[in-house]
Design an enzyme around this catalytic site. Structure first.
Site, PDB file in Angstrom:
ATOM      1  N   GLY A  10     -51.645 -44.085  67.215  1.00 11.44           N
ATOM      2  CA  GLY A  10     -50.187 -43.975  67.288  1.00 11.44           C
ATOM      3  C   GLY A  10     -49.554 -45.253  66.769  1.00 11.44           C
ATOM      4  O   GLY A  10     -50.249 -46.238  66.476  1.00 11.44           O
ATOM      5  N   ASP A  11     -48.231 -45.214  66.598  1.00  6.19           N
ATOM      6  CA  ASP A  11     -47.465 -46.382  66.128  1.00  6.19           C
ATOM      7  C   ASP A  11     -47.906 -46.857  64.750  1.00  6.19           C
ATOM      8  O   ASP A  11     -47.842 -48.040  64.439  1.00  6.19           O
ATOM      9  CB  ASP A  11     -47.568 -47.561  67.130  1.00  6.19           C
ATOM     10  CG  ASP A  11     -47.220 -47.129  68.533  1.00  6.19           C
ATOM     11  OD1 ASP A  11     -46.211 -46.433  68.679  1.00  6.19           O
ATOM     12  OD2 ASP A  11     -47.974 -47.458  69.463  1.00  6.19           O
ATOM     13  N   LYS A  14     -45.437 -43.605  61.111  1.00  4.82           N
ATOM     14  CA  LYS A  14     -45.225 -42.247  60.576  1.00  4.82           C
ATOM     15  C   LYS A  14     -43.750 -42.010  60.263  1.00  4.82           C
ATOM     16  O   LYS A  14     -43.403 -41.360  59.285  1.00  4.82           O
ATOM     17  CB  LYS A  14     -45.686 -41.197  61.605  1.00  4.82           C
ATOM     18  CG  LYS A  14     -47.153 -41.265  61.935  1.00  4.82           C
ATOM     19  CD  LYS A  14     -47.522 -40.262  63.004  1.00  4.82           C
ATOM     20  CE  LYS A  14     -47.072 -40.631  64.393  1.00  4.82           C
ATOM     21  NZ  LYS A  14     -47.702 -41.828  64.977  1.00  4.82           N
ATOM     22  N   GLY A  15     -42.893 -42.567  61.149  1.00  6.38           N
ATOM     23  CA  GLY A  15     -41.448 -42.362  60.993  1.00  6.38           C
ATOM     24  C   GLY A  15     -40.958 -42.856  59.644  1.00  6.38           C
ATOM     25  O   GLY A  15     -40.160 -42.200  58.982  1.00  6.38           O
ATOM     26  N   LYS A  16     -41.474 -43.991  59.225  1.00  6.59           N
ATOM     27  CA  LYS A  16     -41.046 -44.573  57.943  1.00  6.59           C
ATOM     28  C   LYS A  16     -41.427 -43.634  56.791  1.00  6.59           C
ATOM     29  O   LYS A  16     -40.645 -43.397  55.874  1.00  6.59           O
ATOM     30  CB  LYS A  16     -41.684 -45.952  57.781  1.00  6.59           C
ATOM     31  CG  LYS A  16     -41.965 -46.342  56.368  1.00  6.59           C
ATOM     32  CD  LYS A  16     -41.311 -47.599  55.886  1.00  6.59           C
ATOM     33  CE  LYS A  16     -41.321 -47.610  54.366  1.00  6.59           C
ATOM     34  NZ  LYS A  16     -41.181 -48.897  53.774  1.00  6.59           N
ATOM     35  N   ASN A  36     -42.868 -39.470  75.015  1.00  7.29           N
ATOM     36  CA  ASN A  36     -43.830 -40.585  75.056  1.00  7.29           C
ATOM     37  C   ASN A  36     -43.878 -41.285  73.697  1.00  7.29           C
ATOM     38  O   ASN A  36     -44.229 -42.442  73.598  1.00  7.29           O
ATOM     39  CB  ASN A  36     -45.241 -40.109  75.450  1.00  7.29           C
ATOM     40  CG  ASN A  36     -45.722 -38.903  74.675  1.00  7.29           C
ATOM     41  OD1 ASN A  36     -44.947 -38.216  74.024  1.00  7.29           O
ATOM     42  ND2 ASN A  36     -47.001 -38.618  74.752  1.00  7.29           N
ATOM     43  N   HIS A  39     -40.416 -43.619  67.611  1.00  2.52           N
ATOM     44  CA  HIS A  39     -40.433 -43.826  66.164  1.00  2.52           C
ATOM     45  C   HIS A  39     -39.327 -44.794  65.783  1.00  2.52           C
ATOM     46  O   HIS A  39     -38.178 -44.593  66.141  1.00  2.52           O
ATOM     47  CB  HIS A  39     -40.221 -42.483  65.445  1.00  2.52           C
ATOM     48  CG  HIS A  39     -41.340 -41.518  65.674  1.00  2.52           C
ATOM     49  ND1 HIS A  39     -41.188 -40.163  65.656  1.00  2.52           N
ATOM     50  CD2 HIS A  39     -42.645 -41.739  65.931  1.00  2.52           C
ATOM     51  CE1 HIS A  39     -42.356 -39.583  65.892  1.00  2.52           C
ATOM     52  NE2 HIS A  39     -43.257 -40.523  66.070  1.00  2.52           N
ATOM     53  N   THR A  40     -39.716 -45.840  65.067  1.00  2.00           N
ATOM     54  CA  THR A  40     -38.718 -46.807  64.600  1.00  2.00           C
ATOM     55  C   THR A  40     -38.522 -46.600  63.103  1.00  2.00           C
ATOM     56  O   THR A  40     -39.488 -46.586  62.351  1.00  2.00           O
ATOM     57  CB  THR A  40     -39.206 -48.250  64.871  1.00  2.00           C
ATOM     58  OG1 THR A  40     -39.548 -48.338  66.245  1.00  2.00           O
ATOM     59  CG2 THR A  40     -38.145 -49.277  64.538  1.00  2.00           C
ATOM     60  N   ARG A 135     -50.668 -22.555  83.950  1.00  2.00           N
ATOM     61  CA  ARG A 135     -49.766 -21.392  83.903  1.00  2.00           C
ATOM     62  C   ARG A 135     -48.617 -21.451  84.896  1.00  2.00           C
ATOM     63  O   ARG A 135     -48.203 -20.446  85.460  1.00  2.00           O
ATOM     64  CB  ARG A 135     -50.582 -20.090  84.043  1.00  2.00           C
ATOM     65  CG  ARG A 135     -51.450 -19.884  82.803  1.00  2.00           C
ATOM     66  CD  ARG A 135     -52.729 -19.216  83.088  1.00  2.00           C
ATOM     67  NE  ARG A 135     -53.622 -20.071  83.859  1.00  2.00           N
ATOM     68  CZ  ARG A 135     -54.812 -19.704  84.288  1.00  2.00           C
ATOM     69  NH1 ARG A 135     -55.244 -18.493  84.044  1.00  2.00           N
ATOM     70  NH2 ARG A 135     -55.568 -20.526  84.971  1.00  2.00           N
ATOM     71  N   LYS A 317     -47.071 -51.370  56.637  1.00  2.00           N
ATOM     72  CA  LYS A 317     -47.025 -52.734  57.204  1.00  2.00           C
ATOM     73  C   LYS A 317     -48.024 -53.693  56.558  1.00  2.00           C
ATOM     74  O   LYS A 317     -48.556 -54.592  57.237  1.00  2.00           O
ATOM     75  CB  LYS A 317     -47.252 -52.689  58.718  1.00  2.00           C
ATOM     76  CG  LYS A 317     -46.027 -52.203  59.505  1.00  2.00           C
ATOM     77  CD  LYS A 317     -46.312 -52.280  60.990  1.00  2.00           C
ATOM     78  CE  LYS A 317     -45.100 -52.628  61.791  1.00  2.00           C
ATOM     79  NZ  LYS A 317     -45.338 -52.737  63.222  1.00  2.00           N
TER      80      LYS A 317
HETATM   81  P1  IMP Z   1     -49.140 -40.394  77.815  1.00  2.00           P
HETATM   82  O1  IMP Z   1     -49.036 -39.699  76.507  1.00  2.00           O
HETATM   83  O2  IMP Z   1     -47.827 -40.963  78.297  1.00  2.00           O
HETATM   84  O3  IMP Z   1     -49.826 -39.573  78.866  1.00  2.00           O
HETATM   85  O4  IMP Z   1     -50.098 -41.677  77.626  1.00  2.00           O
HETATM   86  C1  IMP Z   1     -51.496 -41.557  77.341  1.00  2.00           C
HETATM   87  C2  IMP Z   1     -51.945 -42.667  76.398  1.00  2.00           C
HETATM   88  O5  IMP Z   1     -51.381 -42.449  75.114  1.00  2.00           O
HETATM   89  C3  IMP Z   1     -51.514 -44.068  76.822  1.00  2.00           C
HETATM   90  O6  IMP Z   1     -52.510 -44.976  76.413  1.00  2.00           O
HETATM   91  C4  IMP Z   1     -50.246 -44.306  76.017  1.00  2.00           C
HETATM   92  O7  IMP Z   1     -49.970 -45.653  75.803  1.00  2.00           O
HETATM   93  C5  IMP Z   1     -50.618 -43.591  74.714  1.00  2.00           C
HETATM   94  N1  IMP Z   1     -49.459 -43.108  73.963  1.00  2.00           N
HETATM   95  C6  IMP Z   1     -48.699 -42.026  74.219  1.00  2.00           C
HETATM   96  N2  IMP Z   1     -47.745 -41.888  73.288  1.00  2.00           N
HETATM   97  C7  IMP Z   1     -47.917 -42.885  72.411  1.00  2.00           C
HETATM   98  C8  IMP Z   1     -47.257 -43.257  71.196  1.00  2.00           C
HETATM   99  O8  IMP Z   1     -46.329 -42.611  70.707  1.00  2.00           O
HETATM  100  N3  IMP Z   1     -47.748 -44.353  70.575  1.00  2.00           N
HETATM  101  C9  IMP Z   1     -48.804 -45.061  71.047  1.00  2.00           C
HETATM  102  N4  IMP Z   1     -49.444 -44.754  72.158  1.00  2.00           N
HETATM  103  C10 IMP Z   1     -49.012 -43.669  72.836  1.00  2.00           C
END
Ligand code: IMP
Length: 394
Positions: A10-11, A14-16, A36, A39-40, A135, A317
């Site tokens: 993640g991070d 993708k947004g860019k 969760n 996107h910047t 469910r 980056k």
């Molecule tokens: P959850 O998705 O909040 O349940 O988190 C589960 C794991 O995924 C944790 O380690 C979070 O830090 C990571 N996580 C969830 N969403 C992102 C995101 O968009 N970017 C990076 N890490 C994420």
């Protein structure tokens, strides 16, 4: 059709890439995850931060939230208001099949993570997904059909939740009315959503999180609860013959991870760690946590490529590496390589040949291992993106 998927944890930026590839008539679709994600996107020097609303919202006239997405109504309303204040009012199509994240899910996420120590974002993702697979999900459609009360009650019984929290959860579902008051929000059933996707001229499926956080193929149990792989899109959408021609994997020339779990190339201390964290602004958009950082792991990236079947890659980056004396990389066989860094400012480079020689050598090495790099991002703005035809494989 295009899909944009995170190839790491993640991070990746993708947004860019979504923003770069979308035009006003592109339909940008979020199909998984929830608030969760963070996107910047930077446009004309100004930064915008989005969570559930697709990054295309800054360019496209129409965006969509569908598939396996989990919706926190309060947060979605905040996001729409924020966009409106910033002058963006794209049509936001929301799938009524999507499950809601209610306060009970967020409360459980807090309690669970105190024991499991996954380091979740505490947005209620795990419990809301558990609710779905067991469910007992509460969908937007349920609220529209006035079925939410008995469904919440059932959930309370199953999870032994104290009745005193009932009103708080019900009040949250009432926010649906405020959501409907936004003139640019359209609530649609899945059948109509599928029709729109099938008839759209350009569609981008914007991924959330990254391959290594996928519930099935990520670093389980240190992962999120929803699918993150491009191969899940046809299944999650319920469009078996979905033809995604360009399947773009996005990665950084180093790795970051928020939350706990395996990280073979992590840099635990020292100036390089500080460099990547500060120059890369590696702070969680959502939680404000400083991200763990490490060197590029080509072994994991190769696995990501196999899992997703990427047709092209975007490295984002690259400019963050400027100023490092040595750049280390773990190759696909698990051996370490060291490359000489570069000092030159690369943020104004417009083509591959504009890059300093050391940067080109590094990119060619990466491309040799995980072909084909198509985009190199050298700064946060849209214009700071180098598009390349094909790199020679040295
Ligand atoms: P959850 O998705 O909040 O349940 O988190 C589960 C794991 O995924 C944790 O380690 C979070 O830090 C990571 N996580 C969830 N969403 C992102 C995101 O968009 N970017 C990076 N890490 C994420």
């Amino acid at each position: 059709m295009i899909s944009i998927t995170g190839a790491q944890f993640g991070d990746e930026g993708k947004g860019k890439i979504t923003d770069y590839l979308s035009t006003s008539d592109t339909l940008v679709v979020r199909w998984s995850g929830g608030p969760n994600a963070g996107h910047t996107i930077q446009v004309e020097g100004k930064q915008y931060k989005l969570k559930l609303i697709p990054s295309g919202a800054l360019r496209s006239e129409e965006v969509m939230i569908t598939g396996n997405c989990l919706i926190d109504l309060g947060k979605l309303i905040e996001e729409i208001s924020y966009l409106k204040e910033e002058g963006f009012t794209p049509t936001i199509i929301v799938d009524t099949n999507c499950s809601l994240i209610l306060p009970m899910h967020k409360m459980q996420d807090q309690l669970n993570d105190a024991i499991l120590n996954i380091g979740t974002t505490k947005s209620g993702i795990g419990p809301a997904t558990a609710s779905f697979v067991s469910r007992t999900a509460i969908t937007i459609q349920d609220v529209m059909n006035h079925d939410e009360k008995n469904k919440i009650q059932t959930y309370f019984k199953l999870h032994h939740i104290d009745e005193q929290y009932f009103d708080e959860n019900i009040n949250e579902t009432k926010k649906l009315i405020s959501l409907m008051e936004f003139k640019n929000v359209v609530l649609l059933k899945r059948e109509l959503i599928i029709d729109i996707i099938k008839n759209a001229k350009n569609v981008i499926f914007e991924g959330a999180q990254g391959t290594m956080l996928d519930i099935n193929h990520g670093t389980y149990p240190y992962c999120t609860s929803t699918p993150c792989l491009a191969s899940a899109i046809p299944y999650v959408m319920g469009i078996g013959d979905l033809q995604i021609k360009r399947n773009i994997g996005v990665f950084k020339p180093y790795v970051t991870r928020v939350g706990n779990g395996d990280f073979p190339t992590e840099i635990l201390d020292g100036p390089v760690k500080e460099h990547l964290q500060s120059i890369g602004k590696e702070v969680g958009t959502n939680t404000g946590r400083i991200r763990r950082v490490g060197w590029l792991d080509l072994k994991a990236l190769k696995r990501a490529q196999e899992l997703n079947n990427f047709t092209e890659l975007a490295i984002v980056k690259l400019d963050v590496l400027t100023g490092l004396k040595t750049i280390a990389v773990l190759d696909t066989f698990g051996d370490w390589w060291n490359f000489e860094g570069w000092e030159e400012d690369i943020t104004n480079c417009k083509s591959f040949s504009d890059l300093p020689e050391n940067a080109r050598v590094f990119i060619l090495f990466v491309n040799y291992a995980i072909k084909q790099i198509k985009f190199i991002s050298v700064g946060p703005n849209r214009e700071q993106t180098i598009e390349i035809k094909a790199l020679e494989n040295k």
